[in-house]
Design an enzyme around this catalytic site. Sequence first.
Site, PDB file in Angstrom:
ATOM      1  N   ASP A  74       0.555  -1.189  -0.176  1.00  0.00           N
ATOM      2  CA  ASP A  74       0.140  -0.012  -0.047  1.00  0.00           C
ATOM      3  C   ASP A  74       0.915   1.240   0.517  1.00  0.00           C
ATOM      4  O   ASP A  74       0.232   2.220   0.589  1.00  0.00           O
ATOM      5  CB  ASP A  74      -0.990   0.266   1.567  1.00  0.00           C
ATOM      6  CG  ASP A  74      -1.574  -1.006   1.376  1.00  0.00           C
ATOM      7  OD1 ASP A  74      -2.107  -1.976   0.576  1.00  0.00           O
ATOM      8  OD2 ASP A  74      -2.020  -1.456   2.777  1.00  0.00           O
TER       9      ASP A  74
ATOM     10  N   GLU B 241     -12.106   0.117  -2.482  1.00  0.00           N
ATOM     11  CA  GLU B 241     -11.197   0.570  -1.559  1.00  0.00           C
ATOM     12  C   GLU B 241      -9.742   1.656  -2.458  1.00  0.00           C
ATOM     13  O   GLU B 241      -9.717   1.095  -3.077  1.00  0.00           O
ATOM     14  CB  GLU B 241     -10.132  -0.479  -0.635  1.00  0.00           C
ATOM     15  CG  GLU B 241      -9.529  -2.224  -1.494  1.00  0.00           C
ATOM     16  CD  GLU B 241      -8.834  -3.426  -1.000  1.00  0.00           C
ATOM     17  OE1 GLU B 241      -9.167  -3.330   0.775  1.00  0.00           O
ATOM     18  OE2 GLU B 241      -8.872  -3.764  -1.109  1.00  0.00           O
TER      19      GLU B 241
END
Length: 323
Positions: free
Chosen positions: A15, A222
Site C-alpha cells: 500500500d 478500496e
Amino acid sequence: MKEPRYLVDDLYMADPSAHVFNGKIYIYPSHDYDSGQPENDNGDHFDMKDYHVYSLDNIENGKAVDHGKVLEVNDIPWGGRQLWDSDCAEKNGKYYLYFSLKDKTDIFRIGVAVSDKPEGPFIPEKHPIIGSYSIDPCAFEDNGEYYLYFGGIWGGQLQRYRNNRAQEVGVLPADNEPALCAKVAKLSGDMLEFEETPKDVIILDENGEPLKQGDTERRFFEASWIHKYNGKYYFSYSTGDTHLLCYAVGDNPYGPFTYQGVILTPVVGWTTHHSIVEFEGKWYLFHHDCVPSNDITWLRSMKVVELEYDENGKIITIEGTAK
Ligand code: FUB
C-alpha cells in the site's frame, strides 16, 4: 524507467503512498508480516502492528532508504488491531500521518499522528478523527485546502454505514443499485479533524449514471488516491475482488468523476493498491504485488514503474504480474 522495480528486499511493505517532500520521494507503506492469523474475507490475515517510512533520492535505481519504525499500534491510546493503509500530508512544516486502525471494539477508524519531519517518528493523537470510519485514508492538498479521501468495502467495513451513520448490520447495495462510494471530507485548519461531514465520491459511467454495485470491474472497492494532471482531478482506486486499479476524472476534488479505464491489470496476490506522484518531470505508479513471497497474499512487496498518459490525458494501462 519502463520496467517495474521492487524498492525493498528485506521486509514486506504494501500500500505505498508516495509524496515529494523537500525534493525527495517519501513512501508511507503498510508493514506486512506473518502474524499467523487465518486468511478470510474480513482480512484478519492483514494483522499489521507498525509502520516504517522510506525515502528515495533517485527513483530509477537503488533501494529505498528505511527510516525505521515510526509508529506502533501499542503506542496508540485508542488502538485495537490491524494497522492498514496510511498516507501523509505536510502543512506549515509539520507532517500528518493518517492511518487506518481498528479501535478496541474492532471498528475501523482513521487516526492521525504528527511529526516535525517527513521520516517521523510520529506521535499519535489521543482519539481517532471524530466521525471517521472505514479504511485507506488519502490526503490531498489543493489551493491551500486539504482533503481526506477514505473507505473500503468487505474487511474495510464501509458497508456498515449509510449517510455517515453506522447501521445495525452491514449490507452491500443490490447489484442493480448505485455502488457504495469512497468518501471525502475537507480537513480542519489544524489537520486533526474533519471540517465537514464526509461526502460521497461519485463515479459516473459513460452515460452520466452512477456506477452500480454489480459493476465489479469498475466500481469502487478500496484504496482511494487522487492526483491532478493538466488541471483535471484523477481519482483512482482498486476494484478489490476483480483486482484492477482504475481511474475516473473530474473537475474538482469532490467530483463527480467519470470512469476512464484501467491503470494496472491484476498483480500476483489478492489486493492491489497504489499511489501516483510526479517527480522531476515524470509520473510514477507506486504499487505492490506478491511475487517475492511466492503469492502469499498477506506478504506484499512494494514497487514503482513509470506511468504515462496519451495526448488526450488518458493513462496508458500497465500490465500487472498476474497471468
Ligand atoms: O493492507 C491492508 C489493506 O489491504 C489495505 O488497507 C487495502 O487497501 C488492501 O491493500
